[in-house]
Design a protein around this motif. Structure first.
Motif, PDB file in Angstrom:
ATOM      1  N   ILE A 433      85.677  -5.520  -3.821  1.00  0.00           N
ATOM      2  CA  ILE A 433      85.765  -4.565  -2.722  1.00  0.00           C
ATOM      3  C   ILE A 433      87.180  -4.543  -2.161  1.00  0.00           C
ATOM      4  O   ILE A 433      88.014  -5.386  -2.486  1.00  0.00           O
ATOM      5  CB  ILE A 433      84.786  -4.938  -1.585  1.00  0.00           C
ATOM      6  N   GLN A 434      87.437  -3.555  -1.321  1.00  0.00           N
ATOM      7  CA  GLN A 434      88.720  -3.502  -0.623  1.00  0.00           C
ATOM      8  C   GLN A 434      88.761  -4.627   0.412  1.00  0.00           C
ATOM      9  O   GLN A 434      87.868  -4.729   1.265  1.00  0.00           O
ATOM     10  CB  GLN A 434      88.879  -2.151   0.088  1.00  0.00           C
ATOM     11  N   PRO A 469      91.501 -11.737  -4.068  1.00  0.00           N
ATOM     12  CA  PRO A 469      91.077 -11.092  -2.821  1.00  0.00           C
ATOM     13  C   PRO A 469      90.050  -9.984  -3.094  1.00  0.00           C
ATOM     14  O   PRO A 469      90.183  -9.210  -4.046  1.00  0.00           O
ATOM     15  CB  PRO A 469      92.385 -10.506  -2.255  1.00  0.00           C
ATOM     16  N   GLY A 470      89.027  -9.918  -2.268  1.00  0.00           N
ATOM     17  CA  GLY A 470      88.033  -8.857  -2.401  1.00  0.00           C
ATOM     18  C   GLY A 470      86.935  -9.148  -3.408  1.00  0.00           C
ATOM     19  O   GLY A 470      86.057  -8.316  -3.595  1.00  0.00           O
ATOM     20  N   ARG A 471      86.977 -10.314  -4.072  1.00  0.00           N
ATOM     21  CA  ARG A 471      85.920 -10.632  -5.050  1.00  0.00           C
ATOM     22  C   ARG A 471      84.852 -11.486  -4.365  1.00  0.00           C
ATOM     23  O   ARG A 471      85.132 -12.580  -3.873  1.00  0.00           O
ATOM     24  CB  ARG A 471      86.501 -11.379  -6.251  1.00  0.00           C
ATOM     25  N   TYR A 472      83.642 -10.966  -4.342  1.00  0.00           N
ATOM     26  CA  TYR A 472      82.506 -11.657  -3.718  1.00  0.00           C
ATOM     27  C   TYR A 472      81.386 -11.815  -4.744  1.00  0.00           C
ATOM     28  O   TYR A 472      81.195 -10.942  -5.617  1.00  0.00           O
ATOM     29  CB  TYR A 472      81.977 -10.873  -2.512  1.00  0.00           C
ATOM     30  N   ILE A 473      80.643 -12.896  -4.624  1.00  0.00           N
ATOM     31  CA  ILE A 473      79.520 -13.161  -5.532  1.00  0.00           C
ATOM     32  C   ILE A 473      78.254 -13.389  -4.689  1.00  0.00           C
ATOM     33  O   ILE A 473      78.212 -14.298  -3.856  1.00  0.00           O
ATOM     34  CB  ILE A 473      79.775 -14.398  -6.418  1.00  0.00           C
ATOM     35  N   GLU A 474      77.288 -12.524  -4.909  1.00  0.00           N
ATOM     36  CA  GLU A 474      75.980 -12.705  -4.276  1.00  0.00           C
ATOM     37  C   GLU A 474      75.155 -13.631  -5.166  1.00  0.00           C
ATOM     38  O   GLU A 474      75.001 -13.373  -6.360  1.00  0.00           O
ATOM     39  CB  GLU A 474      75.275 -11.354  -4.106  1.00  0.00           C
ATOM     40  N   GLN A 475      74.620 -14.693  -4.594  1.00  0.00           N
ATOM     41  CA  GLN A 475      73.913 -15.714  -5.377  1.00  0.00           C
ATOM     42  C   GLN A 475      72.490 -15.872  -4.847  1.00  0.00           C
ATOM     43  O   GLN A 475      72.286 -16.156  -3.672  1.00  0.00           O
ATOM     44  CB  GLN A 475      74.669 -17.038  -5.288  1.00  0.00           C
ATOM     45  N   ILE A 476      71.513 -15.680  -5.723  1.00  0.00           N
ATOM     46  CA  ILE A 476      70.099 -15.770  -5.349  1.00  0.00           C
ATOM     47  C   ILE A 476      69.414 -16.782  -6.260  1.00  0.00           C
ATOM     48  O   ILE A 476      69.646 -16.783  -7.477  1.00  0.00           O
ATOM     49  CB  ILE A 476      69.388 -14.409  -5.486  1.00  0.00           C
ATOM     50  N   ALA A 504      78.407   1.249  -2.815  1.00  0.00           N
ATOM     51  CA  ALA A 504      79.462   2.106  -2.270  1.00  0.00           C
ATOM     52  C   ALA A 504      80.717   1.307  -1.928  1.00  0.00           C
ATOM     53  O   ALA A 504      81.825   1.865  -1.852  1.00  0.00           O
ATOM     54  CB  ALA A 504      78.944   2.840  -1.031  1.00  0.00           C
ATOM     55  N   PHE A 505      80.576   0.001  -1.733  1.00  0.00           N
ATOM     56  CA  PHE A 505      81.734  -0.855  -1.450  1.00  0.00           C
ATOM     57  C   PHE A 505      82.455  -1.270  -2.727  1.00  0.00           C
ATOM     58  O   PHE A 505      83.632  -1.636  -2.678  1.00  0.00           O
ATOM     59  CB  PHE A 505      81.281  -2.130  -0.704  1.00  0.00           C
ATOM     60  N   HIS A 506      81.765  -1.250  -3.862  1.00  0.00           N
ATOM     61  CA  HIS A 506      82.323  -1.770  -5.114  1.00  0.00           C
ATOM     62  C   HIS A 506      83.385  -0.822  -5.673  1.00  0.00           C
ATOM     63  O   HIS A 506      83.140   0.374  -5.846  1.00  0.00           O
ATOM     64  CB  HIS A 506      81.193  -1.951  -6.140  1.00  0.00           C
ATOM     65  N   ILE A 507      84.580  -1.378  -5.977  1.00  0.00           N
ATOM     66  CA  ILE A 507      85.681  -0.546  -6.467  1.00  0.00           C
ATOM     67  C   ILE A 507      86.040  -0.876  -7.910  1.00  0.00           C
ATOM     68  O   ILE A 507      87.022  -0.358  -8.439  1.00  0.00           O
ATOM     69  CB  ILE A 507      86.931  -0.715  -5.573  1.00  0.00           C
ATOM     70  N   GLY A 508      85.282  -1.735  -8.557  1.00  0.00           N
ATOM     71  CA  GLY A 508      85.564  -2.080  -9.945  1.00  0.00           C
ATOM     72  C   GLY A 508      85.329  -0.901 -10.882  1.00  0.00           C
ATOM     73  O   GLY A 508      84.588   0.039 -10.566  1.00  0.00           O
ATOM     74  N   GLU A 509      85.941  -0.963 -12.048  1.00  0.00           N
ATOM     75  CA  GLU A 509      85.795   0.128 -13.025  1.00  0.00           C
ATOM     76  C   GLU A 509      84.413   0.126 -13.656  1.00  0.00           C
ATOM     77  O   GLU A 509      83.962   1.144 -14.172  1.00  0.00           O
ATOM     78  CB  GLU A 509      86.876   0.001 -14.105  1.00  0.00           C
TER      79      GLU A 509
END
Length: 525
Positions: A433-434, A469-476, A504-509
């Protein structure tokens, strides 16, 4: 579509099961009256007589969650039938024991507790059934009709039991209970409900209970309902708990006075239920709850100060109107906050909140009356009830839009060539994300946390990459592969909308990368 107070009764299946519910509640009141009267002939000690009510209601509090879990994971029609035959069997044992002259005070309490188990089993399953019998717009009216059944039975049950006891003896009350319960069981058999078992198999009871608790704790709307219903019954129960003493303290007060006051309250509840559709058009649900709670408090104060039975009965009539208005509005809110897969568990905890608050309130206000007086206790309960409900209205009410809990199959179910049979499953989802929107993203991910846990996940974490920066990992973490797959069956339209907001937040290709790993616990030597 008609939304009148009686509209749901035009639906044959609802009408049939509503009659069963009415009969079941009449049997409940008949059983309570006959058991209490029987205890007075077995023991002169007030504590034994008081324990009859405890034995009747305690199972509902202790077994509410397990019975709700069973109602969610088993065939609800068959489960409902079993509850009816259970109650019938207990009634027959009571009758046989009385007629044989072997009844004792401890045995009566044990059998009353056994009957209470049937009640604990029956309430959650019926609460879960109602929304599938009527269209959503008619749900408030259907729940109001259930309230009418409960209050009508409050009048009819004791009258029938009293007449039978006076004419034939307590044993025949239990005979009639058994006959009506068996007949109700056969009526339910006419209901052609199609049970669709999950291809993943039944949930385990302990796991189902855990998921039910998690859903409630992660639902702000449901927690708000539970807080408000608990506060309402904690204070409103003062009137019912102390009503026998109010009746006795009036000029010429006797058992008939007490019966008249109870009947006035039941009549008020029935009349109000018929006008609830109109009231719901005039006021929002939150406003109805607060107005009903205030009116009930005023009725409590009026009964405390009433100089005669006429004034007290009028106040009880208004109290009954206020009671069903508040209880029905909160019951509708609870039903609308629950998807079908967890409905019985959620409603069982709703009932547990009512029973727990009522039991605590009766003991507390009884103690206040002992230290001060009945009038003082009722006036304090009235004032405290208004203050606490106003505080709850301001502080704990969830004012968000109601979620769309319509089931959705939008999420693609994962397929594994060699599905694991044991072990926890770790799921990670990577977002880019940004960095400037990090705070906004983290706030949204808290909604994701609540959603995952409501669906049954064991734990949830959000990790931030220190280097990128801007890299987040959701872990379940899910309990097992099967429980991971169950979460896909629990997806709602609200969950789909939440996923779109996260994407909508994700900016990856490419879309966020999802990985699923089996947690293997290795032992180092």
């Amino acid at each position: 579509m008609s939304q009148s107070a009686l509209a749901p009764l035009r639906l044959p299946t609802f009408r049939m099961l509503w009659c069963v519910w009415l009969t079941a509640n009449i049997c409940m009141w008949m059983n309570d009256v006959a058991s209490a009267w029987m205890m007075t002939s077995l023991s002169a000690s007030p504590i034994w007589v008081a324990l009859v009510q405890t034995a009747s209601t305690l199972p509902v509090f202790l077994l509410g969650l397990p019975s709700g879990a069973l109602a969610d994971i088993l065939d609800r029609r068959r489960y409902f039938i079993v509850t009816q035959f259970w109650v019938a069997a207990v009634a027959l044992v009571l009758c046989a024991t009385i007629l044989s002259g072997r009844m004792t005070a401890p045995l009566l309490l044990a059998l009353t507790f056994a009957n209470g188990i049937g009640l604990a089993m029956r309430w959650p399953v019926f609460a879960a059934i109602v929304p599938e019998l009527v269209p959503r717009p008619q749900l408030p009216a259907a729940l109001a009709l259930n309230g009418i059944a409960m209050n009508a039975s409050r009048i009819v049950g004791p009258l029938v039991a009293g007449a039978l006891i006076a004419s034939f003896g307590s044993a025949y009350v239990f005979v009639l209970n058994a006959v009506l319960s068996v007949a109700s069981g056969f009526v339910i058999m006419r209901w052609r409900r199609e049970h669709k078992p999950s291809p993943l198999g039944r949930e385990r009871l302990v796991s189902a209970m855990r998921v039910g608790l998690q859903f409630v704790f992660q639902s702000a709307r449901l927690k708000a309902v539970l807080v408000r219903i608990s506060l309402f019954f904690l204070h409103s129960t003062a009137l019912l708990a102390l009503l026998p003493l109010v009746a006795r303290g009036m000029a010429g007060g006797n058992a008939g006075t007490y019966t008249v006051l109870l009947a006035a309250m039941g009549s008020g509840a029935i009349v109000a239920a018929l006008f609830l559709p109109r009231l719901r058009q005039l006021m929002a649900r939150d406003r109805l709850v607060l107005s009903g709670a205030v009116l009930q408090a005023l009725a409590t104060a009026a009964v405390a100060l009433a100089p005669n039975i006429y004034m007290a009965a009028s106040a009880m009539f208004l109290g009954g109107m206020a009671w069903i208005t508040t209880a029905n509005s909160l019951s509708v809110s609870a039903q609308l906050a629950l998807p079908d897969w967890v409905r019985a568990r959620g409603m069982s905890m709703y009932q547990m909140a009512i029973m727990g608050a009522s039991a605590l309130g009766a003991a507390f206000w009884g103690q206040v009356a002992t230290v001060t007086s009945v009038k003082t206790s009722l006036l304090i309960a009235a004032i405290s009830g208004v203050i606490t409900m106003l505080g709850a209205h301001r502080l704990v009410v969830d004012r968000e839009m109601e979620e769309d809990l319509t089931p959705s199959q939008a999420f693609k179910v994962p397929v594994a060539d060699d599905p694991p049979t044991s072990g926890h499953v770790l799921v990670t989802i990577e977002y880019l994300i940004q960095p400037a929107r990090a705070a906004e993203f983290r706030a949204l991910m808290q909604e994701s946390r609540r959603s995952r846990l409501r669906q049954g996940a064991l734990s949830w974490d959000l990790l931030r990459d220190i280097v990128v920066p801007g890299r987040y990992i959701e872990q379940i973490v899910d309990q097992s592969w099967t429980e991971h797959l169950r979460r896909f069956d629990r997806v709602t339209a609200a969950d789909v909308a939440l996923r779109e907001r996260k994407l909508a937040f994700h900016i990856g290709e490419t879309p966020p990368v999802v990985t699923r790993c089996l947690v293997e616990n290795t032992v180092r030597r």
